[in-house]
Design a protein around this motif. Structure first.
Motif, mmCIF file in Angstrom:
data_model
loop_
_atom_site.group_PDB
_atom_site.id
_atom_site.type_symbol
_atom_site.label_atom_id
_atom_site.label_comp_id
_atom_site.label_asym_id
_atom_site.label_seq_id
_atom_site.Cartn_x
_atom_site.Cartn_y
_atom_site.Cartn_z
ATOM 1 N N PHE A 96 0.677 -1.201 0.169
ATOM 2 C CA PHE A 96 0.241 0.042 0.465
ATOM 3 C C PHE A 96 0.640 1.273 0.410
ATOM 4 O O PHE A 96 1.678 1.803 0.844
ATOM 5 C CB PHE A 96 -0.987 -0.094 1.340
ATOM 6 C CG PHE A 96 -1.788 -1.617 1.948
ATOM 7 C CD1 PHE A 96 -2.957 -1.219 0.859
ATOM 8 C CD2 PHE A 96 -1.872 -2.437 1.695
ATOM 9 C CE1 PHE A 96 -4.037 -2.355 0.371
ATOM 10 C CE2 PHE A 96 -2.408 -3.448 1.676
ATOM 11 C CZ PHE A 96 -3.979 -3.083 1.239
ATOM 12 N N VAL A 97 1.120 2.032 -1.114
ATOM 13 C CA VAL A 97 1.474 3.780 -1.289
ATOM 14 C C VAL A 97 0.665 4.542 -0.985
ATOM 15 O O VAL A 97 -0.461 4.500 -1.974
ATOM 16 C CB VAL A 97 2.270 3.188 -2.121
ATOM 17 C CG1 VAL A 97 3.073 5.053 -3.110
ATOM 18 C CG2 VAL A 97 3.152 1.904 -1.914
ATOM 19 N N ASP A 98 0.800 5.557 -0.340
ATOM 20 C CA ASP A 98 -0.001 6.305 -0.219
ATOM 21 C C ASP A 98 0.581 7.212 -1.015
ATOM 22 O O ASP A 98 2.018 8.056 -1.498
ATOM 23 C CB ASP A 98 -0.099 7.808 0.988
ATOM 24 C CG ASP A 98 -0.342 7.355 2.224
ATOM 25 O OD1 ASP A 98 -0.799 6.278 2.214
ATOM 26 O OD2 ASP A 98 0.249 7.792 3.685
ATOM 27 N N LEU A 103 3.333 13.217 -5.076
ATOM 28 C CA LEU A 103 2.235 14.123 -5.950
ATOM 29 C C LEU A 103 2.716 14.788 -7.080
ATOM 30 O O LEU A 103 1.258 14.647 -8.427
ATOM 31 C CB LEU A 103 1.615 15.308 -5.060
ATOM 32 C CG LEU A 103 0.919 15.581 -4.020
ATOM 33 C CD1 LEU A 103 0.605 16.672 -3.507
ATOM 34 C CD2 LEU A 103 -0.552 14.988 -4.591
ATOM 35 N N ALA A 104 3.869 14.356 -7.429
ATOM 36 C CA ALA A 104 4.410 14.577 -8.703
ATOM 37 C C ALA A 104 4.199 13.103 -9.721
ATOM 38 O O ALA A 104 4.053 13.690 -11.124
ATOM 39 C CB ALA A 104 6.521 14.821 -8.731
ATOM 40 N N GLY A 105 3.822 12.195 -9.260
ATOM 41 C CA GLY A 105 3.482 11.406 -10.899
ATOM 42 C C GLY A 105 1.438 11.457 -10.521
ATOM 43 O O GLY A 105 0.996 11.414 -11.628
ATOM 44 N N ASP A 295 -4.733 25.299 -14.553
ATOM 45 C CA ASP A 295 -3.460 24.894 -14.096
ATOM 46 C C ASP A 295 -1.951 25.670 -13.452
ATOM 47 O O ASP A 295 -1.192 24.348 -13.093
ATOM 48 C CB ASP A 295 -2.971 25.359 -15.658
ATOM 49 C CG ASP A 295 -4.613 24.729 -16.431
ATOM 50 O OD1 ASP A 295 -4.313 23.679 -16.668
ATOM 51 O OD2 ASP A 295 -3.949 25.910 -17.864
ATOM 52 N N PHE A 296 -2.448 26.496 -12.949
ATOM 53 C CA PHE A 296 -0.871 26.971 -12.011
ATOM 54 C C PHE A 296 -0.997 26.292 -10.694
ATOM 55 O O PHE A 296 -0.106 25.833 -10.175
ATOM 56 C CB PHE A 296 -1.600 28.361 -11.566
ATOM 57 C CG PHE A 296 -0.428 28.761 -12.574
ATOM 58 C CD1 PHE A 296 1.269 29.138 -12.339
ATOM 59 C CD2 PHE A 296 -1.153 29.767 -14.394
ATOM 60 C CE1 PHE A 296 2.186 30.190 -12.913
ATOM 61 C CE2 PHE A 296 -0.915 30.593 -14.898
ATOM 62 C CZ PHE A 296 0.406 30.891 -14.802
ATOM 63 N N LEU A 297 -2.132 25.760 -10.139
ATOM 64 C CA LEU A 297 -1.976 24.618 -8.674
ATOM 65 C C LEU A 297 -1.654 23.422 -9.411
ATOM 66 O O LEU A 297 -0.609 23.715 -8.518
ATOM 67 C CB LEU A 297 -3.670 25.089 -7.820
ATOM 68 C CG LEU A 297 -3.845 26.417 -8.231
ATOM 69 C CD1 LEU A 297 -5.992 26.225 -7.490
ATOM 70 C CD2 LEU A 297 -3.406 26.405 -7.017
ATOM 71 N N VAL A 298 -1.842 23.276 -10.311
ATOM 72 C CA VAL A 298 -1.024 22.331 -10.829
ATOM 73 C C VAL A 298 0.622 22.031 -10.860
ATOM 74 O O VAL A 298 1.228 20.787 -10.716
ATOM 75 C CB VAL A 298 -1.672 21.187 -11.980
ATOM 76 C CG1 VAL A 298 -0.783 19.737 -12.510
ATOM 77 C CG2 VAL A 298 -3.221 20.484 -11.614
ATOM 78 N N LEU A 299 1.086 23.191 -11.530
ATOM 79 C CA LEU A 299 2.373 23.234 -11.841
ATOM 80 C C LEU A 299 3.301 23.583 -10.423
ATOM 81 O O LEU A 299 3.728 23.507 -10.249
ATOM 82 C CB LEU A 299 2.096 24.916 -12.285
ATOM 83 C CG LEU A 299 1.999 24.812 -13.736
ATOM 84 C CD1 LEU A 299 2.481 25.554 -15.301
ATOM 85 C CD2 LEU A 299 3.233 23.401 -14.556
ATOM 86 N N MET A 303 5.638 21.184 -8.722
ATOM 87 C CA MET A 303 6.796 22.094 -8.275
ATOM 88 C C MET A 303 8.112 21.705 -6.591
ATOM 89 O O MET A 303 8.592 20.842 -6.992
ATOM 90 C CB MET A 303 7.414 23.580 -8.669
ATOM 91 C CG MET A 303 7.155 24.201 -9.686
ATOM 92 S SD MET A 303 6.662 25.855 -9.636
ATOM 93 C CE MET A 303 8.645 26.376 -9.148
ATOM 94 N N TYR A 304 6.855 21.867 -6.317
ATOM 95 C CA TYR A 304 6.790 21.907 -4.609
ATOM 96 C C TYR A 304 7.002 20.051 -4.438
ATOM 97 O O TYR A 304 8.239 19.442 -3.807
ATOM 98 C CB TYR A 304 5.964 22.395 -3.536
ATOM 99 C CG TYR A 304 5.945 23.512 -3.840
ATOM 100 C CD1 TYR A 304 7.058 24.123 -2.828
ATOM 101 C CD2 TYR A 304 4.793 24.577 -4.085
ATOM 102 C CE1 TYR A 304 7.484 25.176 -2.820
ATOM 103 C CE2 TYR A 304 5.472 25.946 -4.771
ATOM 104 C CZ TYR A 304 6.703 26.034 -3.412
ATOM 105 O OH TYR A 304 6.205 27.924 -2.939
ATOM 106 N N SER A 305 6.938 19.388 -5.155
ATOM 107 C CA SER A 305 6.940 17.826 -4.935
ATOM 108 C C SER A 305 8.472 17.292 -5.971
ATOM 109 O O SER A 305 8.480 16.540 -4.822
ATOM 110 C CB SER A 305 5.794 17.276 -6.120
ATOM 111 O OG SER A 305 4.246 17.295 -5.509
ATOM 112 N N VAL A 306 8.420 17.895 -6.695
ATOM 113 C CA VAL A 306 9.722 17.276 -7.157
ATOM 114 C C VAL A 306 11.190 18.578 -6.734
ATOM 115 O O VAL A 306 12.148 18.274 -7.161
ATOM 116 C CB VAL A 306 9.633 17.901 -8.948
ATOM 117 C CG1 VAL A 306 8.925 16.534 -9.609
ATOM 118 C CG2 VAL A 306 9.930 19.160 -9.495
ATOM 119 N N ALA A 307 10.643 19.485 -6.205
ATOM 120 C CA ALA A 307 11.741 19.929 -5.531
ATOM 121 C C ALA A 307 13.021 19.873 -4.418
ATOM 122 O O ALA A 307 14.037 19.577 -4.376
ATOM 123 C CB ALA A 307 11.814 21.938 -4.700
#
Length: 345
Positions: A96-98, A103-105, A295-299, A303-307
């Motif tokens: 099981f994975v949260d 979130l980037a995925g 779109d910006f919320l998604v971006l 961003m914060y997920s991969v940073a």
């Protein structure tokens, strides 16, 4: 022994953040969750047990993330599941994975995959979570110029009784978009040839218009329509996706995400946020290719997920404050906020 990876924390199953003085993520149990989420977890556990019963599985559960631990523990103590494990003959490891740990995925626009684009841009089939509506009007004599006209008798992607359609869907999932579209043309040409329809094979790049012209050959031949209905629905889904305005935006997203990955690697987060700032435009300023508030919320989530770990400081605070102001203004200027924006605000 089989491995099955389950991603339970989707839209309505997001792990709640602990409040002040509340239990930390490691101590959260089912009783600490809100009533609605408790009911959702129990329903999920019941569904999983039914699935494992049908497969005859005796599972060993592993969990990554706070909510996943709750679900794994609930499944382990679920009385019908204990009985099933005593009787089952097939072993399986269940992980099981949260989804909130990746979130980037969930928000990224990945690669060059036609199946993912079809599932993202076409409207959902009523009553279904994964299938979409395919407009079948091209196969009928009905014609309308009204773009708001409802889809009558929609087609869909699930075609279990059509081997050609199943093979084509596999291509959509496994091949690059260019190759998948060529497969759609090949299947269509083969089907038309079997029905002795006057098809002219053309080489080179496949266009939505070319696929539509091939589909028209089937329209007045009821026997051919019946024989290849599943295949025609998948090709129509391809045509409608390639023509959809959201598809070009998808490609823009993908290019921007790749650029972000390079930029974040070379620059500090405040610099990246300052580059985004001029791109946030209110409703009256936006052109069709500009990003919307959603779109910006998604971006930003991407961003914060991969940073990774971000250095805090005055520069970051100032850049984030400016971005917040611009985004709040854009959201407030929306004449008709989308359901997602309404839920957030």
């Amino acid at each position: 022994s089989a491995e099955l990876c389950l991603l339970p924390a989707l839209a309505e199953l997001l792990p709640p953040l602990p409040g002040s003085g509340g239990p930390g993520p490691a101590e959260v149990g089912l009783g600490a969750l809100p009533a609605e989420l408790r009911a959702a977890v129990r329903a999920l556990v019941g569904d999983l047990d039914a699935l494992f019963t049908a497969l005859g599985l005796r599972e060993e559960s592993f969990a990554v993330g706070a909510l996943s631990r709750v679900i794994a523990a609930e499944l382990a103590s679920y009385a019908p599941a204990r009985n099933r494990r005593r009787m089952a003959t097939n072993k399986a490891s269940i992980i099981f994975v949260d989804r909130t740990l990746d979130l980037a995925g969930a928000v990224g626009h990945h690669g060059d995959n036609l199946a993912e684009k079809i599932l993202s841009v076409l409207p959902k089939l009523p009553g279904h979570k994964t299938d979409v509506m395919v407009n079948m009007v091209e196969l009928t004599s009905l014609q309308t110029t009204d773009e708001t006209c409802s889809i009558m008798a929609p087609g869909c992607l699930a075609q279990p009784n059509d081997p050609a359609a199943k093979a084509l869907w596999e291509s959509f999932m496994n091949l690059k978009q260019k190759e998948a579209v060529m497969e759609a043309r090949r299947h269509l040409v083969e089907a038309a040839s079997r029905e002795n329809l006057p098809i002219k094979m053309s080489m080179g790049r496949v266009t939505p218009e070319q696929l539509s012209s091939y589909i028209q050959l089937f329209r007045n031949n009821l026997k051919a329509l019946e024989n290849h209905c599943g295949l025609l629905q998948l090709v129509l889904a391809t045509v409608q996706t390639l023509k959809h305005p959201q598809t070009s935006k998808w490609d823009n997203f993908l290019a921007f995400e790749r650029l972000l990955l390079q930029t974040i690697g070379e620059s500090e987060m405040p610099s990246v946020l300052n580059q985004l700032l001029p791109m946030i435009k209110s409703y009256n300023e936006r052109m069709k290719d500009d990003y919307t508030c959603e779109d910006f919320l998604v971006l930003l989530v991407y961003m914060y997920s991969v940073a990774g770990e971000i250095k805090s400081g005055k520069q970051l605070d100032a850049a984030e404050e400016e971005l917040k102001k611009a985004l709040v203004k854009a959201i407030c200027d929306e004449p008709e906020p989308s359901p997602v924006l309404q839920k957030i605000t």
